[in-house]
Design a protein around this motif. Structure first.
Motif, mmCIF file in Angstrom:
data_model
loop_
_atom_site.group_PDB
_atom_site.id
_atom_site.type_symbol
_atom_site.label_atom_id
_atom_site.label_comp_id
_atom_site.label_asym_id
_atom_site.label_seq_id
_atom_site.Cartn_x
_atom_site.Cartn_y
_atom_site.Cartn_z
ATOM 1 N N ARG A 303 0.510 -1.127 0.066
ATOM 2 C CA ARG A 303 -0.247 -0.013 0.037
ATOM 3 C C ARG A 303 0.854 0.886 -0.469
ATOM 4 N NH1 ARG A 303 -3.789 2.833 3.819
ATOM 5 N NH2 ARG A 303 -5.767 3.194 2.617
ATOM 6 N N VAL A 304 0.265 1.885 -1.226
ATOM 7 C CA VAL A 304 1.310 2.941 -1.008
ATOM 8 C C VAL A 304 0.594 3.982 -1.815
ATOM 9 C CG1 VAL A 304 1.607 1.713 -3.151
ATOM 10 C CG2 VAL A 304 4.339 3.550 -1.787
ATOM 11 N N ASP A 366 -3.061 9.159 -3.176
ATOM 12 C CA ASP A 366 -4.868 8.804 -2.910
ATOM 13 C C ASP A 366 -3.203 7.363 -2.083
ATOM 14 O OD1 ASP A 366 -6.173 10.489 -2.412
ATOM 15 O OD2 ASP A 366 -7.253 10.348 -4.036
ATOM 16 N N TRP A 367 -3.992 6.508 -1.215
ATOM 17 C CA TRP A 367 -3.487 5.408 -1.373
ATOM 18 C C TRP A 367 -3.537 4.598 -1.966
ATOM 19 C CZ3 TRP A 367 0.274 4.864 1.597
ATOM 20 C CH2 TRP A 367 0.693 5.695 3.221
ATOM 21 N N ASP A 408 8.556 9.937 -7.748
ATOM 22 C CA ASP A 408 8.424 11.318 -8.250
ATOM 23 C C ASP A 408 8.305 12.169 -7.360
ATOM 24 O OD1 ASP A 408 8.932 12.987 -9.763
ATOM 25 O OD2 ASP A 408 7.346 13.468 -11.013
ATOM 26 N N GLY A 409 9.477 12.606 -6.630
ATOM 27 C CA GLY A 409 9.679 13.365 -5.448
ATOM 28 C C GLY A 409 10.252 12.569 -4.164
ATOM 29 N N LYS A 410 8.295 12.073 -3.713
ATOM 30 C CA LYS A 410 9.076 11.294 -2.279
ATOM 31 C C LYS A 410 7.643 10.989 -2.256
ATOM 32 C CE LYS A 410 7.852 14.685 1.704
ATOM 33 N NZ LYS A 410 6.834 13.653 2.503
ATOM 34 N N GLY A 411 7.269 9.795 -1.556
ATOM 35 C CA GLY A 411 6.062 8.901 -1.196
ATOM 36 C C GLY A 411 5.571 8.623 0.442
ATOM 37 N N ILE A 413 4.996 4.773 2.549
ATOM 38 C CA ILE A 413 4.935 3.505 2.186
ATOM 39 C C ILE A 413 3.674 3.124 3.625
ATOM 40 C CG2 ILE A 413 5.916 0.951 1.886
ATOM 41 C CD1 ILE A 413 8.145 2.420 0.669
ATOM 42 N N ASP A 414 3.110 1.974 3.371
ATOM 43 C CA ASP A 414 1.844 1.925 4.343
ATOM 44 C C ASP A 414 2.033 0.799 5.111
ATOM 45 O OD1 ASP A 414 -0.136 2.823 6.623
ATOM 46 O OD2 ASP A 414 -1.157 0.995 5.622
ATOM 47 N N HIS A 415 2.239 -0.467 4.024
ATOM 48 C CA HIS A 415 2.254 -1.870 4.607
ATOM 49 C C HIS A 415 2.935 -2.156 3.069
ATOM 50 C CE1 HIS A 415 0.290 -5.848 5.247
ATOM 51 N NE2 HIS A 415 1.139 -5.928 5.404
ATOM 52 N N VAL A 416 3.895 -3.339 3.204
ATOM 53 C CA VAL A 416 4.512 -4.509 2.170
ATOM 54 C C VAL A 416 4.596 -5.981 2.431
ATOM 55 C CG1 VAL A 416 6.728 -3.854 3.518
ATOM 56 C CG2 VAL A 416 6.187 -4.917 0.945
#
Length: 433
Positions: A303-304, A366-367, A408-411, A413-416
């Motif tokens: 989820r990203v 959005d996620w 692109d820029g920054k992001g 991460i919620d779950h992997v």
């Protein structure tokens, strides 16, 4: 009147120049051709030397380029082979391309600067994760470029740390059976990581500042004569920021706090402190380890999202699964920018330029939930729980050796999650600390 073979070659060159925005509309340069050589190797599994590409662009051939070279060039344009390229361009309603030994199309690369940044950013960050076809330490015979090999070539590597960076690699080599003007060792795909070596010596050390499954190259003149994998294990998640897609410089965040409230993300104030007034940048976050999972059978879920910080027309995010041989990847883009969408499963790659990747267009702010399910080399990509794309690949890519996110820029991460063929959990992180 049908096109001549030379005119078809000019059309091919023009399409490559437009796709990769050579010189931003001012003709090509050596760096364009170096990156093109790397991209051909990554996508087609064929190495075309820089000198060969220079001759193609200068039309410096007595009898024209070899068919294998032409097949590789049109392969990255998503044609099946040179004959397919000629058939599909036979009826093109376009101005005939004048041919001369030094001709150059004045309209080359008319893509805008913004379009160039998006395409190069996506393509090269996929490339930038170190991976081309494994050859181990053996010699690559039959590569041209004024290099003569009369015996065995030794190329071995060891590292000084079990994990973490910086990490010094000790290269042992023997090129006594090779005739060439110059020799180099290159840490990975990136030509900026190239260092000249003394052919009379046997050992040289080089520092790796980024973890990952790299493939070091032993180079004579501009030809790769041997390759050797080196796995730099990361100490957990490792984020970097880059001012340019060439990866010649980067900013690390070692010792900084970037996991908070169940998410991994780089705080905006931290990025501003590290990068200063940089208007545009890319970030890459990697976790490199031996997961013990085959790329023939695995389940991946994440989820990203992209964080709003960089002002670009077509923001994107890419998830990459690094294997012993190559990468699996999925690139999502802002809805409306599907032209820049991309995915790669095994040896099969699709781009929004030549395939319908409409499902790759989402609100990247959005996620987004991305899933990759592979069973017996049959891969299904899901986006937000919806099956989006299906591919069957044939080649063996070994075990999974790393997980990488590029933004692109920054992001954030919620779950992997990564599991093997039997559903056994190999890795999971919900970033709850």
């Amino acid at each position: 009147m049908p096109y001549t073979e030379n005119e078809y070659i000019e059309i091919c060159k023009r399409q490559l120049e437009e796709k990769f925005s050579f010189g931003n509309g001012h003709g090509h340069n050596q760096k364009d051709l170096e990156l093109l050589s790397n991209y051909i190797e990554e996508k087609e599994g064929v190495y075309i030397s820089l000198s060969t590409l220079k001759r193609v662009w200068k039309n410096d051939f007595k009898q024209g380029p070899r068919l294998a070279t032409l097949n590789a060039l049109v392969g990255i344009l998503d044609y099946s082979d040179w004959q397919d390229f000629k058939l599909r361009n036979k009826g093109a309603e376009e101005k005939r391309v004048p041919f001369s030994p030094r001709s150059r199309n004045p309209k080359t690369g008319l893509a805008s600067k913004g379009r160039k940044m998006v395409w190069v950013g996506v393509a090269l960050l996929i490339l930038a994760v170190f991976l081309f076809f494994t050859v181990g330490g053996r010699t690559l015979w039959g590569i041209k470029g004024d290099v003569s090999i009369h015996g065995s070539v030794v190329f071995e590597v060891d590292k000084t740390l079990a994990r973490g960076v910086p990490n010094t690699a000790i290269f042992n080599y023997d090129v006594s059976h090779v005739e060439a003007d110059s020799f180099f060792i290159q840490q990975s795909w990136n030509p900026w990581r190239r260092e000249r070596i003394d052919p009379e010596q046997k050992t040289i050390s080089s520092i790796y500042y980024e973890s990952g499954y790299h493939r070091a190259r032993l180079i004579a003149n501009d030809s790769v004569i041997a390759m050797q994998p080196i796995h730099i294990l990361s100490d957990g998640w490792e984020p970097h920021a880059y001012h340019s897609t060439s990866d010649d410089q980067f900013v690390h965040f070692k010792g900084e706090s970037f996991i908070d409230k169940g998410q991994l993300h780089l705080p905006e104030e931290l990025v501003k402190r590290k990068l200063g007034s940089s208007k545009h940048f890319y970030t890459r976050i990697s976790n490199s380890r031996k997961y013990g999972v085959s790329s023939d059978n695995f389940e991946f879920f994440t989820r990203v999202k992209v964080d709003k910080m960089v002002d670009t027309n077509c923001p994107w995010l890419t998830v990459l699964i690094v294997t012993e041989v190559h990468i699996f990847s999925v690139c999502l883009v802002l809805k409306g920018c599907e032209n820049f969408g991309y995915y790669k499963m095994g040896e099969i790659s699709r781009s929004g330029k030549s395939s319908d990747l409409s499902l790759s267009g989402v609100n990247v702010f959005d996620w987004q939930e991305i899933g990759i399910h592979v069973k017996d080399k049959e891969a299904t990509i899901t986006v937000n729980g919806r099956p989006a794309y299906f591919e069957r690949f044939r080649k063996d890519f070994g075990n999974i050796m790393g997980l990488t996110y590029a933004f692109d820029g920054k992001g954030s991460i919620d779950h992997v999650m990564l599991s093997d063929a039997n559903g056994n959990l190999a890795f999971e992180d919900d970033f709850e600390r």
